[in-house]
Design an enzyme around this catalytic site. Structure first.
Site, PDB file in Angstrom:
ATOM      1  N   HIS A  95     -94.607 -93.018  21.162  1.00 21.00           N
ATOM      2  CA  HIS A  95     -95.426 -93.989  21.892  1.00 21.00           C
ATOM      3  C   HIS A  95     -96.153 -93.306  23.051  1.00 21.00           C
ATOM      4  CE1 HIS A  95     -96.123 -98.049  23.790  1.00 21.00           C
ATOM      5  NE2 HIS A  95     -96.106 -97.309  24.891  1.00 21.00           N
ATOM      6  N   GLU A  96     -95.430 -92.522  23.834  1.00 18.19           N
ATOM      7  CA  GLU A  96     -96.037 -91.850  24.984  1.00 18.19           C
ATOM      8  C   GLU A  96     -97.059 -90.802  24.544  1.00 18.19           C
ATOM      9  OE1 GLU A  96     -95.672 -92.886  28.047  1.00 18.19           O
ATOM     10  OE2 GLU A  96     -94.254 -94.401  27.353  1.00 18.19           O
TER      11      GLU A  96
END
Length: 293
Positions: free
Chosen positions: A180-181
């Site tokens: 996600h990051e």
């Protein structure tokens, strides 16, 4: 220590274009102090349209006009990493297990996109710097590649695009959180911050992670995708329980990074899609404080 939160986009001057300064993602507090409730929110996930592989999601490309003239694509190109290649530097104080989780998340991109994360070489002036705070549990990242005009130039003239992954971010579904990051690092916003979000999710949010970004700041194309790894799992805020890309995630990355040989919709059956919830869920997250630069 609470790290400042920056959500400011500085647009280039059209007459004398400046390098766009990418934005920083909202912080995700992962404190275990459950007695400190920051907000309660009920959301109803409505029935979502079937995803069409021929349509794409969103990326943080400014879509504004000045004096009636649209910004030229070359003016936002600095958001993207050249040649779909991201040099990285991982701090040495991560354990071998923590580092393996980070590397596994990077490998997930290699399997379905042309994006490559590689160790930084001495000649790399722009790179992803992955580190952690001490005594503070946070995971956050900047959105897009940092420019030479940001605050994070080093004395040697290098430019860091920063990601902070603390031990709490790397437990449980740590791989999905890192994926996600890394999507933020590539230039993508949260899916649930699209300006058409309220047609899919009903409820009021008072947390900055649910701020809606209008089309003036983000280019949206295609159907809303609640299965995206960039969409929060509302049953488990702030943690992400997805550990795989949705079909739209793959197409988005391959489209904006011009991975022409990987744009086939034949990829779709190979990517598991999480079932969409249609129930009403109460959400509680922890107390946190943020300030602006």
């Amino acid at each position: 220590m609470i790290f400042p939160l920056l959500l400011t986009l500085i647009l280039p001057n059209f007459v004398a274009p400046k390098v766009l300064e990418p934005e920083k993602d909202d912080e995700i507090a992962v404190s275990t102090q459950r007695e400190k409730t920051f907000f309660d929110m009920k959301l109803i996930l409505t029935k979502l349209p079937t995803f069409e592989p021929s349509k794409y999601g969103h990326i943080n490309i400014p879509l504004r006009k000045k004096r009636g003239i649209a910004l030229h694509p070359l003016q936002w190109a600095s958001y993207l990493w050249p040649n779909a290649e991201v040099p990285y530097d991982i701090a040495t104080h991560y354990t071998s297990t923590e580092k393996s989780i980070i590397l596994s998340a990077m490998e997930a991109f290699k399997n379905v996109t042309c994006v490559r994360f590689r160790p930084r070489a001495a000649t790399d002036k722009h790179y992803l710097q992955i580190n952690k705070y001490f005594n503070v549990e946070r995971c956050f990242s900047y959105i897009g590649r940092q420019s030479s005009r940001t605050l994070f130039g080093t004395p040697e003239g290098n430019v860091e695009t920063r990601m902070r992954l603390d031990p709490a971010c790397l437990r449980g579904n740590g791989r999905g959180i890192v994926m996600h990051e890394l999507m933020h690092i590539l230039g993508f916003y949260h899916e649930h911050q699209r300006d058409d979000r309220d047609r899919r999710i009903v409820g009021s949010a008072v947390h900055y992670n649910f701020k809606i970004y209008r089309r003036a700041k983000t280019l949206y194309m295609g159907a809303y995708d609640a299965n995206s790894i960039m969409h929060y799992n509302f049953q488990n805020l702030p943690w992400q329980r997805r550990d795989h890309f949705s079909t739209s995630d793959i197409i988005n990355i391959n489209t904006f990074y011009k991975c022409k040989n990987l744009l086939s919709s034949k990829l779709a059956p190979k990517v598991p899609i999480s079932p969409t919830s249609t129930s009403t869920t109460a959400i509680t997250t922890t107390n946190t404080t943020t300030t602006k630069l």
